[in-house]
Design a protein around this motif. Structure first.
Motif, short mmCIF file in Angstrom:
data_model
loop_
_atom_site.label_atom_id
_atom_site.label_comp_id
_atom_site.label_asym_id
_atom_site.label_seq_id
_atom_site.Cartn_x
_atom_site.Cartn_y
_atom_site.Cartn_z
N UNK A 102 0.83 -1.21 0.00
CA UNK A 102 0.00 0.00 0.00
C UNK A 102 0.86 1.26 0.00
N UNK A 103 1.95 1.23 0.75
CA UNK A 103 2.83 2.40 0.81
C UNK A 103 3.71 2.52 -0.42
N UNK A 104 4.25 1.39 -0.88
CA UNK A 104 5.13 1.41 -2.05
C UNK A 104 4.39 1.88 -3.30
N UNK A 105 3.14 1.46 -3.44
CA UNK A 105 2.35 1.82 -4.61
C UNK A 105 1.55 3.11 -4.40
N UNK A 106 1.78 3.75 -3.25
CA UNK A 106 1.10 5.02 -2.92
C UNK A 106 -0.42 4.89 -3.02
N UNK A 117 -7.65 3.96 2.30
CA UNK A 117 -7.02 2.87 1.55
C UNK A 117 -8.10 1.86 1.19
N UNK A 118 -8.14 1.46 -0.07
CA UNK A 118 -9.15 0.52 -0.55
C UNK A 118 -8.48 -0.78 -0.99
N UNK A 119 -8.93 -1.88 -0.42
CA UNK A 119 -8.47 -3.20 -0.84
C UNK A 119 -9.34 -3.65 -2.00
N UNK A 120 -8.73 -3.87 -3.14
CA UNK A 120 -9.48 -4.21 -4.33
C UNK A 120 -9.92 -5.68 -4.32
N UNK A 121 -10.94 -5.97 -5.10
CA UNK A 121 -11.47 -7.33 -5.16
C UNK A 121 -10.46 -8.33 -5.72
N UNK A 122 -9.56 -7.86 -6.57
CA UNK A 122 -8.58 -8.76 -7.16
C UNK A 122 -7.43 -9.10 -6.24
N UNK A 123 -7.40 -8.49 -5.07
CA UNK A 123 -6.32 -8.76 -4.11
C UNK A 123 -6.35 -10.23 -3.70
N UNK A 124 -5.17 -10.83 -3.61
CA UNK A 124 -5.07 -12.26 -3.35
C UNK A 124 -5.73 -12.66 -2.03
N UNK A 125 -5.56 -11.85 -0.99
CA UNK A 125 -6.06 -12.21 0.34
C UNK A 125 -7.22 -11.32 0.76
N UNK A 126 -8.04 -10.89 -0.20
CA UNK A 126 -9.10 -9.95 0.13
C UNK A 126 -10.08 -10.52 1.15
N UNK A 127 -10.35 -11.83 1.06
CA UNK A 127 -11.35 -12.41 1.96
C UNK A 127 -10.92 -12.33 3.42
#
Length: 234
Positions: A102-106, A117-127
């Protein structure tokens, strides 16, 4: 672990905590030990229970998880506790990699009166982050990390709002807000703010939790919700 290293371990950690400004790295706690078997810290049990209740496979029913959590507290089922502790280690690693990314990608964005900060649905560990306590751990970790690296002088006084998918089938997401680091009070004003923001845009919302700063809305309403929240807190 080598006996000498074990004796010096706490002292080394204390020196590192002073060097890097890490607070409460070592704290007093209770321990549990059965005879000459492994010794468990109270925090080990807490994180093990958290791993069972919030990081188990999705096909597990709530009542199964509850019974498994009870087994985790049993003397005769140490394998359940050990397995849960290993799962808790995975949670901690995931928290670190997610915050670092999150910090590296700003991806921690300033909205004026708060950062989000928004966790996107495509995130590997979103669940994993669709549950309250794990998302709360992530939020606190990200906020501390953001304040530590940010050049914005106002960073310590900015609260954080985090959002993650809740149910892909229902198209819902969760919103969680935490107060800024400069506030020592346990009070959280986001519960009322979320309610008013939802009323302003007239969207369906759900708050069936003890923590009112944990809010559930439809994902399609999230952008308008954030706009309303920004206007409300400005």
């Amino acid at each position: 672990m080598d006996l000498q290293l074990r004796k010096e371990f706490h002292e080394v950690l204390e020196k590192l905590s002073e060097k890097y400004g890490l607070q409460d790295l070592i704290y007093a706690s209770f321990t549990l030990q059965y005879g000459y078997r492994n010794k468990y810290c109270a925090a080990d049990i807490v994180y093990a229970l958290l791993a069972i209740l919030e990081a188990s496979p999705r096909d597990k029913k709530p009542e199964e998880l509850f019974n498994l959590a009870l087994d985790c507290l049993s003397r005769s089922k140490r394998d359940v506790l050990d397995s849960a502790i290993e799962r808790a280690k995975i949670i901690v690693k995931t928290l670190f990699t997610t915050a670092q990314s999150a910090l590296d990608l700003k991806q921690v964005i300033s909205a004026g009166p708060f950062v989000y900060y928004i966790i996107q649905e495509g995130c590997l560990d979103w669940y994993m982050f669709s549950h309250l306590q794990i998302l709360l751990l992530l939020a606190h970790f990200i906020l501390r990390a953001y304040v530590a690296v940010s050049r914005n002088r106002k960073a310590p006084s900015l609260p954080l709002v985090v959002s993650a998918p809740k149910s892909l089938d229902a198209g819902t997401c969760i919103i969680l807000g935490i107060p800024p680091l400069c506030e020592n009070s346990p009070k959280n004003f986001f519960g009322k703010a979320f309610e008013k923001a939802a009323e302003r845009i007239n969207c369906d919302s759900k708050c069936d939790y003890f923590d009112t700063s944990y809010f559930e809305i439809h994902t399609k309403d999230r952008t308008r919700f954030f706009d309303a929240l920004t206007a409300l807190l400005s």
